[in-house]
Design an enzyme around this catalytic site. Structure first.
Site, PDB file in Angstrom:
ATOM      1  N   GLY A 183       0.887  -1.224  -0.016  1.00  8.72           N
ATOM      2  CA  GLY A 183       0.076   0.085   0.202  1.00  8.72           C
ATOM      3  C   GLY A 183       0.847   1.349   0.025  1.00  8.72           C
ATOM      4  N   GLY A 185      -0.279   4.386   0.353  1.00  8.59           N
ATOM      5  CA  GLY A 185      -0.960   5.533   0.724  1.00  8.59           C
ATOM      6  C   GLY A 185      -0.196   6.248   1.930  1.00  8.59           C
ATOM      7  N   ILE A 187       0.211   5.605   5.253  1.00  9.02           N
ATOM      8  CA  ILE A 187       0.635   4.970   6.213  1.00  9.02           C
ATOM      9  C   ILE A 187       1.931   4.272   5.625  1.00  9.02           C
ATOM     10  N   VAL A 240      -0.343  -8.313  -4.208  1.00  6.37           N
ATOM     11  CA  VAL A 240       0.066  -9.835  -3.564  1.00  6.37           C
ATOM     12  C   VAL A 240      -1.192 -10.432  -3.652  1.00  6.37           C
ATOM     13  N   ALA A 270      -0.434  -1.828   4.847  1.00  3.00           N
ATOM     14  CA  ALA A 270      -1.159  -0.416   5.092  1.00  3.00           C
ATOM     15  C   ALA A 270      -2.090  -0.213   3.862  1.00  3.00           C
ATOM     16  N   GLY A 272      -5.393   0.821   4.390  1.00  3.96           N
ATOM     17  CA  GLY A 272      -6.235   1.401   4.543  1.00  3.96           C
ATOM     18  C   GLY A 272      -7.044   1.100   6.016  1.00  3.96           C
ATOM     19  N   ASP A 313     -13.497   9.058  12.731  1.00  2.72           N
ATOM     20  CA  ASP A 313     -13.180   8.088  11.674  1.00  2.72           C
ATOM     21  C   ASP A 313     -14.294   7.213  11.534  1.00  2.72           C
ATOM     22  N   ALA A 321      -7.227  13.322  11.748  1.00  2.00           N
ATOM     23  CA  ALA A 321      -7.535  13.644  13.053  1.00  2.00           C
ATOM     24  C   ALA A 321      -8.041  15.180  13.120  1.00  2.00           C
ATOM     25  N   HIS A 445      10.614  37.238   3.770  1.00  5.27           N
ATOM     26  CA  HIS A 445      11.672  36.830   3.070  1.00  5.27           C
ATOM     27  C   HIS A 445      12.803  36.439   3.854  1.00  5.27           C
TER      28      HIS A 445
HETATM   29  P1  FAD Z   1      -9.394   7.515  17.285  1.00  2.00           P
HETATM   30  O1  FAD Z   1      -8.442   8.196  17.690  1.00  2.00           O
HETATM   31  O2  FAD Z   1      -9.272   6.220  16.563  1.00  2.00           O
HETATM   32  O3  FAD Z   1      -9.909   7.087  18.837  1.00  2.00           O
HETATM   33  C1  FAD Z   1     -10.866   6.303  19.111  1.00  2.00           C
HETATM   34  C2  FAD Z   1     -10.910   5.851  20.511  1.00  2.00           C
HETATM   35  O4  FAD Z   1     -11.975   5.187  20.982  1.00  2.00           O
HETATM   36  C3  FAD Z   1      -9.681   4.715  20.618  1.00  2.00           C
HETATM   37  O5  FAD Z   1      -8.959   4.892  21.879  1.00  2.00           O
HETATM   38  C4  FAD Z   1     -10.580   3.517  20.931  1.00  2.00           C
HETATM   39  O6  FAD Z   1      -9.576   2.571  21.782  1.00  2.00           O
HETATM   40  C5  FAD Z   1     -11.754   3.987  21.678  1.00  2.00           C
HETATM   41  N1  FAD Z   1     -12.602   3.305  21.541  1.00  2.00           N
HETATM   42  C6  FAD Z   1     -13.251   2.261  20.516  1.00  2.00           C
HETATM   43  N2  FAD Z   1     -14.370   1.805  21.086  1.00  2.00           N
HETATM   44  C7  FAD Z   1     -14.431   2.003  22.467  1.00  2.00           C
HETATM   45  C8  FAD Z   1     -15.521   1.417  23.172  1.00  2.00           C
HETATM   46  N3  FAD Z   1     -16.480   0.689  22.935  1.00  2.00           N
HETATM   47  N4  FAD Z   1     -15.597   2.157  24.476  1.00  2.00           N
HETATM   48  C9  FAD Z   1     -14.274   2.818  24.878  1.00  2.00           C
HETATM   49  N5  FAD Z   1     -13.407   3.221  23.878  1.00  2.00           N
HETATM   50  C10 FAD Z   1     -13.462   2.848  22.761  1.00  2.00           C
HETATM   51  N6  FAD Z   1      -4.394  11.749  10.895  1.00  2.00           N
HETATM   52  C11 FAD Z   1      -3.846  13.038  10.701  1.00  2.00           C
HETATM   53  O7  FAD Z   1      -4.573  13.961  10.627  1.00  2.00           O
HETATM   54  N7  FAD Z   1      -2.605  13.232  10.712  1.00  2.00           N
HETATM   55  C12 FAD Z   1      -1.615  12.378  10.775  1.00  2.00           C
HETATM   56  O8  FAD Z   1      -0.687  12.613  10.820  1.00  2.00           O
HETATM   57  C13 FAD Z   1      -2.155  10.938  10.933  1.00  2.00           C
HETATM   58  N8  FAD Z   1      -1.023  10.034  10.900  1.00  2.00           N
HETATM   59  C14 FAD Z   1      -1.419   8.602  11.283  1.00  2.00           C
HETATM   60  C15 FAD Z   1      -0.486   7.626  11.576  1.00  2.00           C
HETATM   61  C16 FAD Z   1      -1.189   6.446  11.804  1.00  2.00           C
HETATM   62  C17 FAD Z   1      -0.101   5.513  11.727  1.00  2.00           C
HETATM   63  C18 FAD Z   1      -2.286   5.995  11.745  1.00  2.00           C
HETATM   64  C19 FAD Z   1      -2.711   4.761  12.046  1.00  2.00           C
HETATM   65  C20 FAD Z   1      -3.292   7.178  11.534  1.00  2.00           C
HETATM   66  C21 FAD Z   1      -2.880   8.373  11.580  1.00  2.00           C
HETATM   67  N9  FAD Z   1      -3.761   9.566  11.218  1.00  2.00           N
HETATM   68  C22 FAD Z   1      -3.445  10.914  11.001  1.00  2.00           C
HETATM   69  C23 FAD Z   1      -5.308   9.183  11.289  1.00  2.00           C
HETATM   70  C24 FAD Z   1      -5.828   9.672  12.852  1.00  2.00           C
HETATM   71  O9  FAD Z   1      -4.992   8.801  13.821  1.00  2.00           O
HETATM   72  C25 FAD Z   1      -7.377   9.250  12.881  1.00  2.00           C
HETATM   73  O10 FAD Z   1      -8.162  10.149  11.683  1.00  2.00           O
HETATM   74  C26 FAD Z   1      -7.781  10.006  14.041  1.00  2.00           C
HETATM   75  O11 FAD Z   1      -7.154   9.124  15.196  1.00  2.00           O
HETATM   76  C27 FAD Z   1      -9.306   9.554  14.361  1.00  2.00           C
HETATM   77  O12 FAD Z   1      -9.771  10.211  15.537  1.00  2.00           O
HETATM   78  P2  FAD Z   1     -10.993   9.521  16.091  1.00  2.00           P
HETATM   79  O13 FAD Z   1     -11.357  10.530  17.232  1.00  2.00           O
HETATM   80  O14 FAD Z   1     -12.307   9.455  15.218  1.00  2.00           O
HETATM   81  O15 FAD Z   1     -10.689   8.255  16.785  1.00  2.00           O
HETATM   82  P1  NAD Z   2      -4.659   4.818   2.553  1.00  2.52           P
HETATM   83  O1  NAD Z   2      -6.092   4.593   1.890  1.00  2.52           O
HETATM   84  O2  NAD Z   2      -4.046   6.108   2.766  1.00  2.52           O
HETATM   85  O3  NAD Z   2      -3.519   3.941   1.360  1.00  2.52           O
HETATM   86  C1  NAD Z   2      -3.935   2.646   1.126  1.00  2.52           C
HETATM   87  C2  NAD Z   2      -3.156   2.180  -0.223  1.00  2.52           C
HETATM   88  O4  NAD Z   2      -3.321   0.857  -0.094  1.00  2.52           O
HETATM   89  C3  NAD Z   2      -4.019   2.787  -1.408  1.00  2.52           C
HETATM   90  O5  NAD Z   2      -2.920   3.415  -2.104  1.00  2.52           O
HETATM   91  C4  NAD Z   2      -4.372   1.727  -1.959  1.00  2.52           C
HETATM   92  O6  NAD Z   2      -4.622   1.655  -3.425  1.00  2.52           O
HETATM   93  C5  NAD Z   2      -3.487   0.393  -1.775  1.00  2.52           C
HETATM   94  N1  NAD Z   2      -4.064  -0.999  -1.538  1.00  2.52           N
HETATM   95  C6  NAD Z   2      -5.207  -1.395  -1.091  1.00  2.52           C
HETATM   96  N2  NAD Z   2      -5.100  -2.532  -1.137  1.00  2.52           N
HETATM   97  C7  NAD Z   2      -4.098  -2.846  -1.694  1.00  2.52           C
HETATM   98  C8  NAD Z   2      -3.738  -4.342  -2.047  1.00  2.52           C
HETATM   99  N3  NAD Z   2      -4.274  -5.363  -1.685  1.00  2.52           N
HETATM  100  N4  NAD Z   2      -2.330  -4.332  -2.593  1.00  2.52           N
HETATM  101  C9  NAD Z   2      -1.753  -3.125  -2.764  1.00  2.52           C
HETATM  102  N5  NAD Z   2      -2.111  -2.154  -2.486  1.00  2.52           N
HETATM  103  C10 NAD Z   2      -3.336  -1.649  -1.920  1.00  2.52           C
HETATM  104  O7  NAD Z   2      -4.628   3.970   3.797  1.00  2.52           O
HETATM  105  P2  NAD Z   2      -3.461   3.851   4.956  1.00  2.52           P
HETATM  106  O8  NAD Z   2      -2.163   4.243   4.330  1.00  2.52           O
HETATM  107  O9  NAD Z   2      -3.582   2.610   5.461  1.00  2.52           O
HETATM  108  O10 NAD Z   2      -3.773   4.917   5.944  1.00  2.52           O
HETATM  109  C11 NAD Z   2      -5.185   4.714   6.602  1.00  2.52           C
HETATM  110  C12 NAD Z   2      -5.644   5.980   6.813  1.00  2.52           C
HETATM  111  O11 NAD Z   2      -4.940   6.627   7.933  1.00  2.52           O
HETATM  112  C13 NAD Z   2      -5.485   7.200   5.784  1.00  2.52           C
HETATM  113  O12 NAD Z   2      -6.201   7.232   4.646  1.00  2.52           O
HETATM  114  C14 NAD Z   2      -5.367   8.491   6.334  1.00  2.52           C
HETATM  115  O13 NAD Z   2      -6.942   8.705   6.647  1.00  2.52           O
HETATM  116  C15 NAD Z   2      -4.866   8.048   7.792  1.00  2.52           C
HETATM  117  N6  NAD Z   2      -3.645   8.668   7.882  1.00  2.52           N
HETATM  118  C16 NAD Z   2      -3.228   9.727   7.749  1.00  2.52           C
HETATM  119  C17 NAD Z   2      -1.860  10.470   7.930  1.00  2.52           C
HETATM  120  C18 NAD Z   2      -1.759  11.540   7.784  1.00  2.52           C
HETATM  121  O14 NAD Z   2      -2.569  12.475   8.042  1.00  2.52           O
HETATM  122  N7  NAD Z   2      -0.556  12.150   7.232  1.00  2.52           N
HETATM  123  C19 NAD Z   2      -1.019   9.383   8.194  1.00  2.52           C
HETATM  124  C20 NAD Z   2      -1.443   7.978   8.342  1.00  2.52           C
HETATM  125  C21 NAD Z   2      -2.723   7.668   8.147  1.00  2.52           C
END
Ligand code: FAD
Ligand code: NAD
Length: 472
Positions: A183, A185, A187, A240, A270, A272, A313, A321, A445
């Site tokens: 992937g 994307g 991540i 894959v 990674a 999605g 999400d 976020a 600048h």
């Molecule tokens: P979350 O942050 O997912 O929080 C949900 C919380 O609810 C969790 O703590 C979970 O344990 C809790 N929960 C779930 N079910 C229950 C339940 N039944 N009872 C109690 N608690 C529960 N976004 C960006 O904008 N910028 C970035 O740079 C970025 N980088 C990322 C990097 C990675 C590796 C990943 C995985 C994501 C990244 N994201 C980034 C995406 C971002 O993390 C999410 O969009 C964001 O966290 C969503 O916020 P949320 O409040 O919807 O939920």
């Molecule tokens: P993504 O949707 O960004 O990318 C997934 C990639 O995997 C896509 O390019 C898709 O075409 C590809 N893909 C899907 N199935 C595949 C397969 N079977 N084989 C090969 N490629 C395949 O998803 P992600 O990277 O997992 O991240 C999830 C989400 O978390 C993002 O969409 C984003 O919303 C959030 N996130 C945001 C940030 C940030 O804001 N900087 C950083 C990390 C994550």
């Protein structure tokens, strides 16, 4: 602590950037709030295993790659020695500091924070499983902010510790000699950048035609070019089809533009994320999901059960976020009785790779697909003094402009710091700025922000540092 008889005005399930932003504003607006999450402090995926730890590691990657580039400027560093334990503990310290701070902010606001897992006993009562037993909590309103989890490829994957998702990849258990990232994307590319800088030989496989589907190709191609020098290989239009564990790694079968079987020490999936909408007992409410499993909400983030709201999400793309926090604040205001709606003109996207890729508003690709007339003003960073001082002239700033009204409809930036620079253009899109608003605003600048001003000058054929006269 909640017990049998307890009740709350507003219960929020999930303490991520959606849930805690909602909780904090609701408390500021005078509501009595209970916030429930499994962790000891608020933070959610973003702070514990997402945005924050990944950005701490990307900072390290940047330092390593800059130290290598410095050779060209006459400064030679020896190969970095990586103390993994110290690196991990620094990253964990960043997370602890920020989540601890959120815990403090929550206490200052007198929010009832419960560490536990919440489900619905009935449509207006939660059952919360805590370490020390169960509790029930009646609520007047609830906000579901349960976030998302990594999608997997269960039919292809062996059950193996060599198979990573974003959470385990961020733990940096070791630095594998070879890593396959499935992937290209957000991540996939961010983590590929981290592992490549730490010394792994990284291959990225993507099933579509290019990296970062959703981003304009001219932006993605600048990143693609640089990644060619960082990654072992970047394979497009390749899938894959099967993976099996062997003694020394995972044998991966590829099909498509690239065919063959290759052995990788570790594989990061990674591809999605999926919504955490399987909340226990949700069927006891009127809340409905769409066909992709996201909770359905209206413009006020109200679900089909009028007392229950949902944000972040768990309600759909983009899973970012800042989108979750904004929705959280809207939902909190609605619960507090205000007539507000979630209606942003744009939600910016930033990929924190090197270079960073950022965009907001209308993309060129979308405009073409919709047949919308636009004019694109591009300012290449080769003409930016600041970019030259940084030895990073591969960047690009572009504005998508309505040729009739001269309004800024969208923007895209690729280059170091693009994620910071895009904020000005988010404001431009939100405020319906026209190109001359940006052209006439004096930018400091020498900064990369001047590329935004000069892109607006390009629109008028009057850029100081780029001779590109307007078409007569
Ligand atoms: P979350 O942050 O997912 O929080 C949900 C919380 O609810 C969790 O703590 C979970 O344990 C809790 N929960 C779930 N079910 C229950 C339940 N039944 N009872 C109690 N608690 C529960 N976004 C960006 O904008 N910028 C970035 O740079 C970025 N980088 C990322 C990097 C990675 C590796 C990943 C995985 C994501 C990244 N994201 C980034 C995406 C971002 O993390 C999410 O969009 C964001 O966290 C969503 O916020 P949320 O409040 O919807 O939920
Ligand atoms: P993504 O949707 O960004 O990318 C997934 C990639 O995997 C896509 O390019 C898709 O075409 C590809 N893909 C899907 N199935 C595949 C397969 N079977 N084989 C090969 N490629 C395949 O998803 P992600 O990277 O997992 O991240 C999830 C989400 O978390 C993002 O969409 C984003 O919303 C959030 N996130 C945001 C940030 C940030 O804001 N900087 C950083 C990390 C994550």
């Amino acid at each position: 602590m909640a017990n049998e008889a307890e009740s709350t005005q507003l219960a929020i399930i999930g303490g991520g950037p959606g849930g805690y932003a909602a909780a904090f504003l609701a408390a500021d607006l005078g509501l009595e709030v209970t916030l429930i999450d499994g962790e000891p402090n608020p933070g959610g995926v973003c702070l514990y295993r997402g945005c924050i730890p990944s950005k701490a590691l990307l900072h390290v990657a940047k330092v390593i790659s800059e130290s290598k580039e410095a050779g060209a400027w006459g400064i030679h560093f020896s190969e970095p020695e990586i103390e993994l334990d110290k690196l991990r503990s620094w990253k964990e310290q960043v997370v602890r500091k920020l989540t601890g701070g959120l815990g403090q902010l929550s206490r200052q606001r007198k929010i009832n924070y419960i560490q536990g897992q919440a489900g619905f006993k009935d449509a207006r009562t939660l059952e919360i499983k805590k370490q020390e037993g169960k509790a029930q909590l009646r609520f007047q309103n609830a906000i579901l902010a349960t976030g998302s989890y990594p999608a997997s490829l269960p039919h292809l994957s062996p059950d193996s510790p060599r198979l990573l998702d974003s959470t385990s990849a961020l733990e940096i258990q070791d630095i594998p000699k070879t890593l396959l990232v499935i992937g290209a994307g957000y991540i996939g590319l961010e983590m590929a950048t981290v592992y490549a800088s730490l010394g792994s030989q990284v291959t990225v496989v993507e099933m579509t035609e290019g990296l970062l589907p959703g981003a304009d190709r001219d932006l993605a191609s600048v990143l693609g070019k640089r990644l060619e020098g960082v990654l072992h290989s970047l394979l497009f239009k390749t899938k894959v089809t099967h993976m099996e564990e062997e003694a020394k790694g995972i044998r991966v079968h590829l099909e498509g533009a690239e065919e063959g079987k290759h052995l990788f020490e570790k594989v990061l999936v990674a591809v999605g994320r999926k919504p955490n909408s399987a909340i226990p007992g949700l069927e006891r409410t009127q809340v409905e999901l769409n066909d992709k499993g996201f909770i359905q909400v209206n413009a006020q983030r109200q679900t089909t059960d009028s007392a229950i709201f949902a944000i972040g999400d768990v309600v759909g793309e983009p899973m970012l976020a800042h989108k979750a926090s904004h929705e959280g604040r809207i939902a909190a205001e609605v619960v507090a009785g205000r007539r507000v709606f979630f209606e942003p003109r744009t939600i910016p996207a930033v990929v924190f790779t090197d270079p960073e890729v950022a965009w907001c508003g209308l993309t060129e690709t979308e405009a073409k697909a919709e047949g919308q007339a636009i004019q694109v003003a591009r300012f290449p960073w080769a003409a930016s003094g600041r970019a030259v001082t940084l030895d990073r002239t591969d960047g690009l700033t572009k504005l998508i402009i309505d040729p009739e009204t001269e309004r800024i409809l969208g923007a895209g930036i690729v280059g170091p710091g693009a994620g910071e620079l895009i904020a000005e253009l988010v404001l431009a899109v939100e405020m319906a700025a026209v190109a001359s608003d940006i052209k006439l605003s004096i930018h400091p600048h020498p900064t990369l922000s001047e590329t935004v001003m000069e892109a607006a000058e390009v629109f008028f054929g009057q850029s100081t540092h780029l001779y590109r006269p307007a078409k007569k």
